[in-house]
Enzyme design. Sequence first.
Site, PDB file in Angstrom:
ATOM      1  N   CYS A  70      -6.377  -1.242 -11.928  1.00 20.98           N
ATOM      2  CA  CYS A  70      -6.983  -0.057 -11.309  1.00 20.98           C
ATOM      3  C   CYS A  70      -6.854   1.168 -12.215  1.00 20.98           C
ATOM      4  O   CYS A  70      -5.822   1.402 -12.847  1.00 20.98           O
ATOM      5  CB  CYS A  70      -6.318   0.226  -9.966  1.00 20.98           C
ATOM      6  SG  CYS A  70      -7.053   1.628  -9.105  1.00 20.98           S
ATOM      7  N   CYS A  74      -1.486   5.997  -9.517  1.00 22.81           N
ATOM      8  CA  CYS A  74      -0.540   6.120  -8.399  1.00 22.81           C
ATOM      9  C   CYS A  74       0.830   5.562  -8.824  1.00 22.81           C
ATOM     10  O   CYS A  74       0.932   4.379  -9.199  1.00 22.81           O
ATOM     11  CB  CYS A  74      -1.066   5.366  -7.178  1.00 22.81           C
ATOM     12  SG  CYS A  74      -2.799   5.739  -6.821  1.00 22.81           S
ATOM     13  N   CYS A  77       2.237   2.218  -7.460  1.00 23.74           N
ATOM     14  CA  CYS A  77       1.388   1.032  -7.291  1.00 23.74           C
ATOM     15  C   CYS A  77       1.475   0.024  -8.444  1.00 23.74           C
ATOM     16  O   CYS A  77       1.184   0.359  -9.598  1.00 23.74           O
ATOM     17  CB  CYS A  77      -0.064   1.455  -7.091  1.00 23.74           C
ATOM     18  SG  CYS A  77      -1.108   0.034  -6.680  1.00 23.74           S
ATOM     19  N   CYS A 114      -7.531  -7.345   6.867  1.00 20.03           N
ATOM     20  CA  CYS A 114      -7.643  -6.178   5.991  1.00 20.03           C
ATOM     21  C   CYS A 114      -7.808  -6.641   4.554  1.00 20.03           C
ATOM     22  O   CYS A 114      -7.013  -7.448   4.059  1.00 20.03           O
ATOM     23  CB  CYS A 114      -6.384  -5.332   6.087  1.00 20.03           C
ATOM     24  SG  CYS A 114      -5.950  -4.945   7.790  1.00 20.03           S
ATOM     25  N   CYS A 146     -10.995  -4.476   8.193  1.00 26.46           N
ATOM     26  CA  CYS A 146     -10.607  -3.228   7.527  1.00 26.46           C
ATOM     27  C   CYS A 146     -10.758  -3.414   6.019  1.00 26.46           C
ATOM     28  O   CYS A 146     -10.439  -4.485   5.500  1.00 26.46           O
ATOM     29  CB  CYS A 146      -9.165  -2.883   7.881  1.00 26.46           C
ATOM     30  SG  CYS A 146      -8.603  -1.336   7.122  1.00 26.46           S
ATOM     31  N   CYS A 206      -8.093   4.412   9.035  1.00 25.89           N
ATOM     32  CA  CYS A 206      -6.737   3.906   8.887  1.00 25.89           C
ATOM     33  C   CYS A 206      -6.132   4.758   7.788  1.00 25.89           C
ATOM     34  O   CYS A 206      -6.542   4.655   6.623  1.00 25.89           O
ATOM     35  CB  CYS A 206      -6.754   2.429   8.505  1.00 25.89           C
ATOM     36  SG  CYS A 206      -5.105   1.803   8.140  1.00 25.89           S
ATOM     37  N   ARG A 278       1.374   1.349  12.307  1.00 26.32           N
ATOM     38  CA  ARG A 278       1.623   0.033  11.679  1.00 26.32           C
ATOM     39  C   ARG A 278       2.813   0.110  10.729  1.00 26.32           C
ATOM     40  O   ARG A 278       2.797   0.897   9.777  1.00 26.32           O
ATOM     41  CB  ARG A 278       0.378  -0.431  10.902  1.00 26.32           C
ATOM     42  CG  ARG A 278      -0.855  -0.511  11.780  1.00 26.32           C
ATOM     43  CD  ARG A 278      -2.083  -1.007  11.010  1.00 26.32           C
ATOM     44  NE  ARG A 278      -3.289  -0.739  11.783  1.00 26.32           N
ATOM     45  CZ  ARG A 278      -3.821  -1.559  12.699  1.00 26.32           C
ATOM     46  NH1 ARG A 278      -3.265  -2.733  12.927  1.00 26.32           N
ATOM     47  NH2 ARG A 278      -4.905  -1.213  13.378  1.00 26.32           N
TER      48      ARG A 278
HETATM   49  N1  SAM Z   1      -7.242   1.407  -4.067  1.00 29.81           N
HETATM   50  C1  SAM Z   1      -7.182   1.672  -2.710  1.00 29.81           C
HETATM   51  C2  SAM Z   1      -6.833   3.090  -2.381  1.00 29.81           C
HETATM   52  O1  SAM Z   1      -6.746   3.919  -3.219  1.00 29.81           O
HETATM   53  O2  SAM Z   1      -6.700   3.414  -1.199  1.00 29.81           O
HETATM   54  C3  SAM Z   1      -6.390   0.752  -1.884  1.00 29.81           C
HETATM   55  C4  SAM Z   1      -5.303  -0.121  -2.215  1.00 29.81           C
HETATM   56  S1  SAM Z   1      -3.699   0.593  -2.082  1.00 29.81           S
HETATM   57  C5  SAM Z   1      -2.759  -0.722  -2.684  1.00 29.81           C
HETATM   58  C6  SAM Z   1      -3.343   0.800  -0.351  1.00 29.81           C
HETATM   59  C7  SAM Z   1      -2.074   1.554  -0.015  1.00 29.81           C
HETATM   60  O3  SAM Z   1      -0.947   0.703  -0.184  1.00 29.81           O
HETATM   61  C8  SAM Z   1      -1.724   2.771  -0.842  1.00 29.81           C
HETATM   62  O4  SAM Z   1      -2.439   3.892  -0.444  1.00 29.81           O
HETATM   63  C9  SAM Z   1      -0.253   2.930  -0.572  1.00 29.81           C
HETATM   64  O5  SAM Z   1      -0.044   3.778   0.540  1.00 29.81           O
HETATM   65  C10 SAM Z   1       0.200   1.514  -0.263  1.00 29.81           C
HETATM   66  N2  SAM Z   1       1.063   1.002  -1.333  1.00 29.81           N
HETATM   67  C11 SAM Z   1       0.674   0.566  -2.557  1.00 29.81           C
HETATM   68  N3  SAM Z   1       1.733   0.195  -3.297  1.00 29.81           N
HETATM   69  C12 SAM Z   1       2.832   0.396  -2.530  1.00 29.81           C
HETATM   70  C13 SAM Z   1       4.229   0.208  -2.742  1.00 29.81           C
HETATM   71  N4  SAM Z   1       4.713  -0.239  -3.907  1.00 29.81           N
HETATM   72  N5  SAM Z   1       5.084   0.507  -1.747  1.00 29.81           N
HETATM   73  C14 SAM Z   1       4.594   0.992  -0.572  1.00 29.81           C
HETATM   74  N6  SAM Z   1       3.282   1.187  -0.318  1.00 29.81           N
HETATM   75  C15 SAM Z   1       2.411   0.915  -1.285  1.00 29.81           C
HETATM   76 FE1  SF4 Z   2      -5.466   1.907  -7.499  1.00 29.90          FE
HETATM   77 FE2  SF4 Z   2      -3.128   1.193  -6.471  1.00 29.90          FE
HETATM   78 FE3  SF4 Z   2      -3.808   3.751  -6.529  1.00 29.90          FE
HETATM   79 FE4  SF4 Z   2      -5.142   2.062  -4.844  1.00 29.90          FE
HETATM   80  S1  SF4 Z   2      -2.987   2.649  -4.745  1.00 29.90           S
HETATM   81  S2  SF4 Z   2      -5.997   3.635  -6.182  1.00 29.90           S
HETATM   82  S3  SF4 Z   2      -5.057   0.184  -6.119  1.00 29.90           S
HETATM   83  S4  SF4 Z   2      -3.445   2.435  -8.326  1.00 29.90           S
END
Ligand code: SAM
Ligand code: SF4
Length: 330
Positions: A70, A74, A77, A114, A146, A206, A278
């Site tokens: 991606c 973040c 992530c 989801c 979702c 959500c 959730r």
């Molecule tokens: N790319 C998409 C976005 O930007 O919304 C969706 C995927 S992202 C993996 C969905 C959510 O998972 C993130 O907004 C974050 O809140 C949660 N998430 C991702 N990695 C995480 C982690 N290591 N621990 C806890 N929550 C996490």
């Molecule tokens: Fe990309 Fe992960 Fe950020 Fe979603 S949470 S935008 S998958 S880097």
Amino acid sequence: MIGKTAAYRSPPMPQASQSVLRHDWTAAEILDILQQPLLDLVYQAQSLHRQHSARDIQLATLLSVKTGGCAENCAYCPQSAHHDTRVTPEPVLSVEAVLTAARAAKANGSERFCMGWAWREIKDGKAFNEMLEMVAGVRQMGLEACVTAGMLSDAQAERLAAAGLTAYNHNLDTSPDYYDQIITTRGYDDRLQTLERVRRAGITLCCGGIIGMGETLLDRAKLLETLANLTPHPESVPINALTAVAGTPLADQPPVDPFDLVRICATARILMPSARVRLSAGRSQLSREAQVLCLMAGVNSIFYGEKLLTTENPEQDADQALLAAIGAIG
Ligand code: SAM
Ligand code: SF4
Ligand code: DTB
């Protein structure tokens, strides 16, 4: 100790009618709720839960349709291309593979399916057309669908709505103040704009966040302030405890105190009385008792299945045993 507890004056408990569907919460009010003695907080949340929200515990299953690579950075992530983690980019799953997984989820008792795409934003073309097919196929099975796939345009939101999408997941993650410590490749306003587009298209929201990323209690209050002042409230509010993944900038964050998770779940329930709250990432690290406290605090959904997107979730057998032990399933 008893004297100390007795000396604490907890804020007056809002009457249900006062707290239901308010959209004018202040961070100071929310801080007061978050910080009150834990048992008062859980009692207040449970009281509102019994009056205003669904008492069943909805099982939702997650599937990563497009994993890794991606463009966003973040800090939490494992799927960001900016971090060197064990997650490597994988091809997008086929429509057939996704619908097979959805069928299995339905057979396991999930009501919501989801699907995640590790994208900064949706782009038109083959992959988006397939996403629409997946949504329609999941809905045909009688499941809620979702999608979480980053930013989108008005036209894309409308096409997802036409395909029958139930909800779009797009988290605010943390407070507006702390946001640039976590993500710099997009801003809070980008997130809010996508949320507005999803709403305008008639898809439910959500939207939630993560605790344990080094934020203060005030940041947590400000995240909840933003969520609770969205009008209408998000129908679904995922609360995640950071899963600290090796190779991400947050790899060394200390584990979240389970009571902090209980507090944020309870406060989300009080502020957004009819939402599905959730309990999302971080459940693998929680004892059965801590999970039950979260349920007492108003949580009414969990992700079910051994994997979230790329990280572990409790084993299905363990979740079945837990739900049976508390009498939530037969
Ligand atoms: N790319 C998409 C976005 O930007 O919304 C969706 C995927 S992202 C993996 C969905 C959510 O998972 C993130 O907004 C974050 O809140 C949660 N998430 C991702 N990695 C995480 C982690 N290591 N621990 C806890 N929550 C996490
Ligand atoms: Fe990309 Fe992960 Fe950020 Fe979603 S949470 S935008 S998958 S880097
Ligand atoms: C949400 O807030 N939590 C879920 C769901 N929405 C998409 C995802 C959690 C992902 C945890 C990290 C992973 O498994 O990669």
